[in-house]
Design a protein around this motif. Structure first.
Motif, PDB file in Angstrom:
ATOM      1  N   LEU A  46      -4.534   6.588  -0.593  1.00  0.00           N
ATOM      2  CA  LEU A  46      -5.816   7.578  -0.497  1.00  0.00           C
ATOM      3  C   LEU A  46      -6.142   8.224  -1.806  1.00  0.00           C
ATOM      4  O   LEU A  46      -7.058   8.148  -2.282  1.00  0.00           O
ATOM      5  CB  LEU A  46      -5.496   8.434   0.457  1.00  0.00           C
ATOM      6  CG  LEU A  46      -6.685   9.527   0.548  1.00  0.00           C
ATOM      7  CD1 LEU A  46      -7.890   8.848   1.231  1.00  0.00           C
ATOM      8  CD2 LEU A  46      -6.273  10.567   1.871  1.00  0.00           C
ATOM      9  N   ALA A  47      -4.985   8.417  -2.711  1.00  0.00           N
ATOM     10  CA  ALA A  47      -5.272   9.128  -4.012  1.00  0.00           C
ATOM     11  C   ALA A  47      -4.818   8.325  -5.138  1.00  0.00           C
ATOM     12  O   ALA A  47      -5.769   8.379  -5.873  1.00  0.00           O
ATOM     13  CB  ALA A  47      -4.343  10.347  -3.921  1.00  0.00           C
ATOM     14  N   TYR A  48      -4.210   7.208  -4.941  1.00  0.00           N
ATOM     15  CA  TYR A  48      -3.699   6.448  -6.099  1.00  0.00           C
ATOM     16  C   TYR A  48      -4.061   4.955  -5.918  1.00  0.00           C
ATOM     17  O   TYR A  48      -4.034   4.303  -7.125  1.00  0.00           O
ATOM     18  CB  TYR A  48      -2.265   6.747  -6.271  1.00  0.00           C
ATOM     19  CG  TYR A  48      -1.886   8.066  -6.714  1.00  0.00           C
ATOM     20  CD1 TYR A  48      -2.161   8.655  -7.975  1.00  0.00           C
ATOM     21  CD2 TYR A  48      -1.319   8.933  -5.762  1.00  0.00           C
ATOM     22  CE1 TYR A  48      -1.854  10.208  -8.238  1.00  0.00           C
ATOM     23  CE2 TYR A  48      -1.119  10.303  -6.020  1.00  0.00           C
ATOM     24  CZ  TYR A  48      -1.297  10.864  -7.139  1.00  0.00           C
ATOM     25  OH  TYR A  48      -0.718  12.147  -7.614  1.00  0.00           O
ATOM     26  N   GLY A  49      -4.250   4.602  -4.951  1.00  0.00           N
ATOM     27  CA  GLY A  49      -4.708   3.107  -4.550  1.00  0.00           C
ATOM     28  C   GLY A  49      -3.327   2.292  -4.399  1.00  0.00           C
ATOM     29  O   GLY A  49      -2.093   3.055  -4.154  1.00  0.00           O
ATOM     30  N   ASN A  50      -3.550   0.971  -3.931  1.00  0.00           N
ATOM     31  CA  ASN A  50      -2.384   0.210  -3.589  1.00  0.00           C
ATOM     32  C   ASN A  50      -1.859  -0.464  -5.031  1.00  0.00           C
ATOM     33  O   ASN A  50      -2.182  -0.062  -5.920  1.00  0.00           O
ATOM     34  CB  ASN A  50      -2.990  -0.927  -2.719  1.00  0.00           C
ATOM     35  CG  ASN A  50      -4.137  -1.677  -3.424  1.00  0.00           C
ATOM     36  OD1 ASN A  50      -4.459  -1.790  -4.565  1.00  0.00           O
ATOM     37  ND2 ASN A  50      -4.915  -2.486  -2.342  1.00  0.00           N
ATOM     38  N   ALA A  51      -1.109  -1.459  -4.761  1.00  0.00           N
ATOM     39  CA  ALA A  51      -0.211  -2.014  -5.802  1.00  0.00           C
ATOM     40  C   ALA A  51      -1.129  -2.580  -7.155  1.00  0.00           C
ATOM     41  O   ALA A  51      -0.831  -2.569  -7.976  1.00  0.00           O
ATOM     42  CB  ALA A  51       0.915  -2.983  -5.300  1.00  0.00           C
ATOM     43  N   ARG A  52      -1.988  -3.011  -6.529  1.00  0.00           N
ATOM     44  CA  ARG A  52      -3.067  -3.664  -7.341  1.00  0.00           C
ATOM     45  C   ARG A  52      -3.549  -2.888  -8.395  1.00  0.00           C
ATOM     46  O   ARG A  52      -4.035  -3.131  -9.677  1.00  0.00           O
ATOM     47  CB  ARG A  52      -4.029  -4.776  -6.657  1.00  0.00           C
ATOM     48  CG  ARG A  52      -5.226  -5.385  -7.794  1.00  0.00           C
ATOM     49  CD  ARG A  52      -5.997  -6.465  -6.849  1.00  0.00           C
ATOM     50  NE  ARG A  52      -5.373  -7.641  -6.545  1.00  0.00           N
ATOM     51  CZ  ARG A  52      -5.011  -8.095  -5.303  1.00  0.00           C
ATOM     52  NH1 ARG A  52      -5.622  -7.265  -4.306  1.00  0.00           N
ATOM     53  NH2 ARG A  52      -4.549  -9.288  -5.069  1.00  0.00           N
ATOM     54  N   GLU A  53      -4.186  -1.814  -7.571  1.00  0.00           N
ATOM     55  CA  GLU A  53      -4.822  -0.515  -8.613  1.00  0.00           C
ATOM     56  C   GLU A  53      -3.808   0.178  -9.669  1.00  0.00           C
ATOM     57  O   GLU A  53      -4.024   0.651 -10.118  1.00  0.00           O
ATOM     58  CB  GLU A  53      -5.496   0.291  -7.670  1.00  0.00           C
ATOM     59  CG  GLU A  53      -6.702  -0.366  -6.907  1.00  0.00           C
ATOM     60  CD  GLU A  53      -7.108   0.514  -5.725  1.00  0.00           C
ATOM     61  OE1 GLU A  53      -8.108   1.294  -5.844  1.00  0.00           O
ATOM     62  OE2 GLU A  53      -6.557   0.471  -4.722  1.00  0.00           O
ATOM     63  N   LEU A  54      -2.529   0.059  -9.139  1.00  0.00           N
ATOM     64  CA  LEU A  54      -1.572   0.592  -9.848  1.00  0.00           C
ATOM     65  C   LEU A  54      -1.039  -0.165 -10.963  1.00  0.00           C
ATOM     66  O   LEU A  54       0.050   0.219 -11.834  1.00  0.00           O
ATOM     67  CB  LEU A  54      -0.357   1.179  -8.968  1.00  0.00           C
ATOM     68  CG  LEU A  54      -0.784   2.354  -8.098  1.00  0.00           C
ATOM     69  CD1 LEU A  54       0.279   2.589  -7.302  1.00  0.00           C
ATOM     70  CD2 LEU A  54      -1.111   3.711  -9.028  1.00  0.00           C
ATOM     71  N   THR A  55      -1.475  -1.459 -11.075  1.00  0.00           N
ATOM     72  CA  THR A  55      -0.816  -2.638 -12.029  1.00  0.00           C
ATOM     73  C   THR A  55      -1.812  -2.770 -13.203  1.00  0.00           C
ATOM     74  O   THR A  55      -3.035  -3.139 -13.070  1.00  0.00           O
ATOM     75  CB  THR A  55      -0.416  -3.810 -11.437  1.00  0.00           C
ATOM     76  OG1 THR A  55       0.255  -3.587 -10.360  1.00  0.00           O
ATOM     77  CG2 THR A  55      -0.068  -4.647 -12.141  1.00  0.00           C
TER      78      THR A  55
ATOM     79  N   GLY B 184       0.752  -1.175  -0.132  1.00  0.00           N
ATOM     80  CA  GLY B 184       0.173   0.020  -0.062  1.00  0.00           C
ATOM     81  C   GLY B 184       0.708   1.236   0.027  1.00  0.00           C
ATOM     82  O   GLY B 184       1.155   1.910  -1.020  1.00  0.00           O
ATOM     83  N   GLY B 185       1.301   1.747   1.233  1.00  0.00           N
ATOM     84  CA  GLY B 185       2.040   2.855   1.315  1.00  0.00           C
ATOM     85  C   GLY B 185       1.241   4.137   1.627  1.00  0.00           C
ATOM     86  O   GLY B 185       0.028   3.943   1.677  1.00  0.00           O
ATOM     87  N   VAL B 186       1.998   5.419   1.593  1.00  0.00           N
ATOM     88  CA  VAL B 186       1.511   6.592   2.151  1.00  0.00           C
ATOM     89  C   VAL B 186       0.554   7.056   0.978  1.00  0.00           C
ATOM     90  O   VAL B 186      -0.341   8.086   1.441  1.00  0.00           O
ATOM     91  CB  VAL B 186       2.376   7.261   2.534  1.00  0.00           C
ATOM     92  CG1 VAL B 186       3.146   6.942   3.662  1.00  0.00           C
ATOM     93  CG2 VAL B 186       3.257   8.103   1.217  1.00  0.00           C
ATOM     94  N   ASN B 187       0.516   6.761  -0.348  1.00  0.00           N
ATOM     95  CA  ASN B 187      -0.252   7.420  -1.140  1.00  0.00           C
ATOM     96  C   ASN B 187      -1.728   6.584  -1.486  1.00  0.00           C
ATOM     97  O   ASN B 187      -2.208   7.117  -2.684  1.00  0.00           O
ATOM     98  CB  ASN B 187       0.489   7.654  -2.275  1.00  0.00           C
ATOM     99  CG  ASN B 187       1.455   8.856  -2.099  1.00  0.00           C
ATOM    100  OD1 ASN B 187       1.049   9.836  -1.343  1.00  0.00           O
ATOM    101  ND2 ASN B 187       2.483   8.773  -2.957  1.00  0.00           N
TER     102      ASN B 187
END
Length: 491
Positions: free
Chosen positions: A178-187, A173-176
């Protein structure tokens, strides 16, 4: 050596009867050297330290060998060999995981390090996609995107050593978030080697693709139990013009929740981080010289670290205006806004050092949990009270991502207590107490660190039995011989 290997093989067969492990460690090393080259194989246990010593030092098994393949075809050959010979493989990135998914369970497995898969294959800022291999260090991915005027927004405290493959396998996940999603949402897509050695070519940059099951979502978060991710196509975003960052004094988690709701209404998608930090964290860090100066405006029982992104063409000052309104309305009592990069760095260091500072105060009992955002104050109040009833003088240190409900609910030993005795007496009892509260509030016992080997029994206790049956069916279908990260996540 033979006697030791024999004992390990017997233990392995007992725990994982599907893996017959007919090879000795020496035979495995010889076969791996023939496939990958002798220079790519580490057989001496004295040289395996960097691959075995995970951050929390909870797991202490060695490995039959460590292999560092240099490319996809070599990795495919290694996996085919392992499948044919029923040898357990442990995919490993930067070895930063906190639940033991990336280190051995029995000592007979082979660690497959993806560290040589370290290329950025392509960056397309127009399409908003970067293709990175699994061994790319997260910080290097940030730099590569920034060099093209873009941003890869997954930020972790361990980003200087965590690698893309591990980040995706644990769905970090990490600190962002809230705005950008976790690793799955960024893949957007992945390339991965399956248990039989075939290559799944799932890299793409499509925002819409309804041609069947979303297989990349299955592999991201699987902790290397279904396939070995070799590369991924990742979402990148326009590089912000700047960030507006502040540390805000709040009286309680309830007050922080009200402030979060206000900031979300005011800032919308520009609100990329809202982190909750207790005063005890500041006390620890100042006592141990971990901060060069106090980053806060004034003493407070709790702090909220708030950050807004400012894109090109937008005027600065949105955070200051919002905080002025919040202060006038009694949502906060004081605040300090970063006026320089040094200020922002100090504020984020305060947040990112929250785990490390606890190690300087003796033993600590840690939980990575999530609850609905509105339930965070109850989680902290009820969980702290439960722990204090069990261990008078224990010091609750809850902190984390208030904006997505993920709290790292940790407890430091009472001052002067014997660390070993404290852990022996209270570790299991406090885990049980906190997880009881989390589940009662509709939460999860693992928010962003995964299951690994640490939480296998816990997952079996709390997961819906039908969901577990589905997970086991998928595992059996994709890895019928159980060679990929055996004993992790599912037992």
């Amino acid at each position: 050596m033979q006697a030791s290997t024999g004992k390990l093989q017997a233990l392995f067969r007992q725990q994982f009867p599907g893996l017959i492990m007919p090879l000795s460690a020496a035979e495995a090393v010889s076969a791996l050297a023939a496939i990958a080259g002798s220079e790519a194989v580490i057989a001496d246990t004295s040289r395996m330290g960097a691959y075995l010593n995970e951050p929390r030092k909870r797991f202490h098994q060695t490995a039959a060998a460590v292999v560092l393949p240099a490319g996809v075809e070599t990795l495919q050959a290694i996996v085919r060999w392992a499948n044919e010979n029923r040898v357990g493989l442990i995919p490993q990135g930067g070895n930063t995981g906190l639940v033991g998914a990336q280190v051995p369970l029995t000592g007979t497995e082979v660690i497959v390090s993806l560290s040589r898969f370290d290329r950025i294959r392509a960056i397309d800022t127009a399409a908003g996609v970067m293709t990175a291999e699994a061994g790319v260090i997260l910080e290097n991915a940030h730099r590569a995107a920034e060099a093209q005027g873009a941003m890869f927004p997954l930020w972790l405290a361990s980003q200087g050593s965590a690698r893309i493959g591990g980040v995706l396998s644990s769905n970090a996940g990490g600190v962002n978030v809230l705005a950008y999603g976790n690793a799955r949402e960024l893949t957007m897509g992945v390339e991965a080697v399956l248990a039989d050695g075939r290559l799944y070519r799932g890299l793409n940059a499509l925002k819409k693709d309804n041609t069947g099951y979303d297989l990349k979502d299955l592999l991201v978060g699987a902790e290397g139990t279904l396939a070995i991710i070799t590369a991924a196509s990742l979402k990148i975003f326009p590089l912000p013009e700047d960030h507006e960052t502040a540390l805000v004094n709040v009286a309680s988690p309830e007050a922080a929740l009200e402030l979060f709701q206000f900031m979300r209404q005011r800032a919308g998608s520009r609100l990329n981080a809202f982190e909750l930090i207790p005063a005890i964290g500041l006390e620890f860090q100042l006592r141990h010289g971990m901060l060069d100066a106090d980053p806060t405006a004034s003493p407070s029982p709790w702090y909220a670290l708030i950050e807004l992104t400012r894109m090109a063409g937008t005027a600065p000052g949105a955070l200051q205006q919002a905080l002025e309104t919040a202060l006038e309305g009694g949502l906060a009592s004081d605040a300090v806004i970063a006026e320089s990069l040094a200020d922002r760095t100090r504020m984020w260091a305060f947040r990112e050092q929250m785990s490390e500072c606890q190690s300087k105060e003796g033993a600590s009992i840690k939980h990575d949990v999530s609850v609905p955002i509105a339930a965070i104050p109850r989680l902290i109040a009820e969980g702290s009270a439960a722990a204090e009833r069990l261990s008078p003088g224990i010091r609750p240190v809850p902190f984390g991502h208030m904006g997505d409900g993920n709290i790292h609910f940790n407890f430091s030993q009472p001052p002067g207590a014997d660390a070993r005795s404290f852990m022996a007496r209270y570790d299991e009892a406090i885990h049980t107490a906190i997880y009881d509260v989390v589940l009662r509030l509709g939460g999860s016992v693992s928010a962003e660190h995964g299951i690994g080997q640490l939480k296998v029994d816990l997952l079996r206790q709390v997961k819906d039995p039908v969901a577990l049956d589905m997970m086991r069916a998928i595992k059996t279908a994709l890895d019928p011989n159980g060679i990929l990260n055996p004993g992790k996540m599912l037992a």
